[in-house]
Write an enzyme that holds these catalytic residues in place. Structure first.
Site, PDB file in Angstrom:
ATOM      1  N   LYS A  12      27.739  -7.619  -5.835  1.00 51.93           N
ATOM      2  CA  LYS A  12      28.819  -7.468  -6.815  1.00 51.93           C
ATOM      3  C   LYS A  12      30.029  -8.299  -6.359  1.00 51.93           C
ATOM      4  O   LYS A  12      29.842  -9.329  -5.702  1.00 51.93           O
ATOM      5  CB  LYS A  12      29.139  -5.986  -7.046  1.00 51.93           C
ATOM      6  CG  LYS A  12      27.856  -5.207  -7.388  1.00 51.93           C
ATOM      7  CD  LYS A  12      28.081  -3.833  -7.932  1.00 51.93           C
ATOM      8  CE  LYS A  12      26.731  -3.175  -8.235  1.00 51.93           C
ATOM      9  NZ  LYS A  12      26.839  -1.837  -8.793  1.00 51.93           N
ATOM     10  N   GLU A 101      27.360  -3.258 -15.707  1.00 59.57           N
ATOM     11  CA  GLU A 101      28.780  -3.597 -15.518  1.00 59.57           C
ATOM     12  C   GLU A 101      29.160  -4.799 -16.375  1.00 59.57           C
ATOM     13  O   GLU A 101      30.271  -4.871 -16.909  1.00 59.57           O
ATOM     14  CB  GLU A 101      29.060  -3.854 -14.026  1.00 59.57           C
ATOM     15  CG  GLU A 101      29.032  -2.548 -13.243  1.00 59.57           C
ATOM     16  CD  GLU A 101      28.594  -2.689 -11.796  1.00 59.57           C
ATOM     17  OE1 GLU A 101      28.560  -3.822 -11.267  1.00 59.57           O
ATOM     18  OE2 GLU A 101      28.289  -1.645 -11.177  1.00 59.57           O
ATOM     19  N   GLU A 171      18.118   0.598 -14.164  1.00 54.12           N
ATOM     20  CA  GLU A 171      19.298   1.122 -13.466  1.00 54.12           C
ATOM     21  C   GLU A 171      19.988   2.151 -14.361  1.00 54.12           C
ATOM     22  O   GLU A 171      20.798   1.781 -15.224  1.00 54.12           O
ATOM     23  CB  GLU A 171      20.285  -0.014 -13.167  1.00 54.12           C
ATOM     24  CG  GLU A 171      19.748  -1.064 -12.225  1.00 54.12           C
ATOM     25  CD  GLU A 171      20.865  -1.743 -11.426  1.00 54.12           C
ATOM     26  OE1 GLU A 171      20.718  -1.852 -10.216  1.00 54.12           O
ATOM     27  OE2 GLU A 171      21.887  -2.133 -12.014  1.00 54.12           O
ATOM     28  N   GLY A 177      26.527   3.497  -8.211  1.00 55.40           N
ATOM     29  CA  GLY A 177      27.763   3.681  -7.441  1.00 55.40           C
ATOM     30  C   GLY A 177      28.267   5.105  -7.404  1.00 55.40           C
ATOM     31  O   GLY A 177      29.403   5.353  -7.009  1.00 55.40           O
ATOM     32  N   GLY A 238      22.992  -2.034  -4.624  1.00 54.49           N
ATOM     33  CA  GLY A 238      24.401  -2.414  -4.670  1.00 54.49           C
ATOM     34  C   GLY A 238      25.075  -2.141  -3.332  1.00 54.49           C
ATOM     35  O   GLY A 238      24.897  -2.885  -2.360  1.00 54.49           O
TER      36      GLY A 238
HETATM   37  P1  13P Z   1      24.681   0.985  -6.167  1.00 49.39           P
HETATM   38  O1  13P Z   1      23.462   0.789  -5.275  1.00 49.39           O
HETATM   39  O2  13P Z   1      25.966   0.699  -5.471  1.00 49.39           O
HETATM   40  O3  13P Z   1      24.621   2.300  -6.870  1.00 49.39           O
HETATM   41  O4  13P Z   1      24.576  -0.147  -7.302  1.00 49.39           O
HETATM   42  C1  13P Z   1      23.377  -0.320  -7.957  1.00 49.39           C
HETATM   43  C2  13P Z   1      23.476  -1.544  -8.761  1.00 49.39           C
HETATM   44  O5  13P Z   1      24.215  -1.601  -9.728  1.00 49.39           O
HETATM   45  C3  13P Z   1      22.694  -2.714  -8.328  1.00 49.39           C
HETATM   46  O6  13P Z   1      22.717  -3.708  -9.295  1.00 49.39           O
END
Ligand code: 13P
Length: 261
Positions: A12, A101, A171, A177, A238
């Protein structure tokens, strides 16, 4: 028949240049001890692309270079954008598209996601197409419908040959997150549903070989249980991909799960 797993790190919008360089070096050093079947992909912010491609292009590299976004347009007057041909030029092999996102903050619709996938596929890159429901859609029991619509509006528009070169990431938005992971059973249920959608449109063989991976608060403690599910071919990671130790443990979990099923 079995197939190896894939673990993709989505950094990210994180890390300074020095931190990015350190993270790549740490991952590279740790992975040098392994004889891996698992495919590993690192997706830094675009401005660090060359950092990753420089390392990924080394002869004994254990990972591939990816990015998090691409323009839906060809080259030209699109200020601030980066085209698929530029990614190909930089030896980037994978690119995430349709992340929730990007859908939420940047208005990325299914139509745009499809255009981006086609741009990537035309340049021989592998799109990692994200889909998933939000918490209200899950609570109201609409999650299968939501994901089916996303798949029909994007994946179903590809040719079989394009489909064979595409990865799908499930996802659930409520798990991204948040520290709240889908249970292994929830992940398996949705990912087997997604595979059945691929089978319906593209046949059994393409469905079997399609990589469908899980993302959403995946970490070193829960990865093995999730990756051991029969329809989970790996993970899109992430937060936990920003710590070399944690990311390596997730790769180890993928390796173990890949040998089990
Ligand atoms: P997290 O692993 O931080 O929850 O994020 C997942 C994600 O959006 C991967 O693209």
């Amino acid at each position: 028949m079995s197939k190896s797993k894939i673990v993709i790190g989505n950094w990210k919008m994180n890390n300074s240049f020095d931190e990015a360089e350190q993270l790549i070096t740490d991952i590279e050093e740790s992975l040098s001890d392994y004889q891996l079947d698992t495919e590993v992909v690192l997706c830094p912010p675009a401005i660090y692309a060359e950092l990753v491609t420089d390392h990924a292009s080394l002869e004994d590299s254990k990972f591939y270079a990816g990015l998090q976004n691409v323009s839906e347009y060809d080259n030209g007057a699109y200020t601030g954008e980066v085209s698929a041909s530029m990614l190909a030029n930089m030896d980037v092999d994978f690119c995430i598209v349709g992340h929730s996102e990007r859908r939420k903050y940047f208005g990325e619709t299914d139509d745009i996601v499809l255009k981006k996938m086609v741009q990537l596929l035309n340049q021989q890159l592998i799109p990692v197409m994200c889909c998933g429901e939000n918490i209200d859609e899950r609570k109201s029991g609409n999650h299968f419908d939501v994901v089916q619509k996303q798949i029909e509006a994007t994946i179903y528009k590809l040719t079989p040959e394009q489909m064979e070169r595409t990865i799908i990431a499930y996802e659930p938005i409520w798990a991204i997150g948040t520290g709240e992971t889908a249970t292994p059973a929830q992940a398996q249920e949705m990912m087997s549903f997604i595979r059945s959608l691929i089978e319906r449109k593209f046949g059994t063989e393409v469905a079997f070989y399609t990589y469908i991976i899980y993302g959403g608060s995946c970490n070193a403690s829960n990865a093995l249980n999730i990756f051991s599910q029969p329809d989970v071919d790996g993970g899109l990671i992430g937060g936990a991909s920003l710590k070399a130790d944690e990311f390596i443990k997730i790769i180890e979990a993928a390796e173990t799960a890949g040998k089990e099923n």
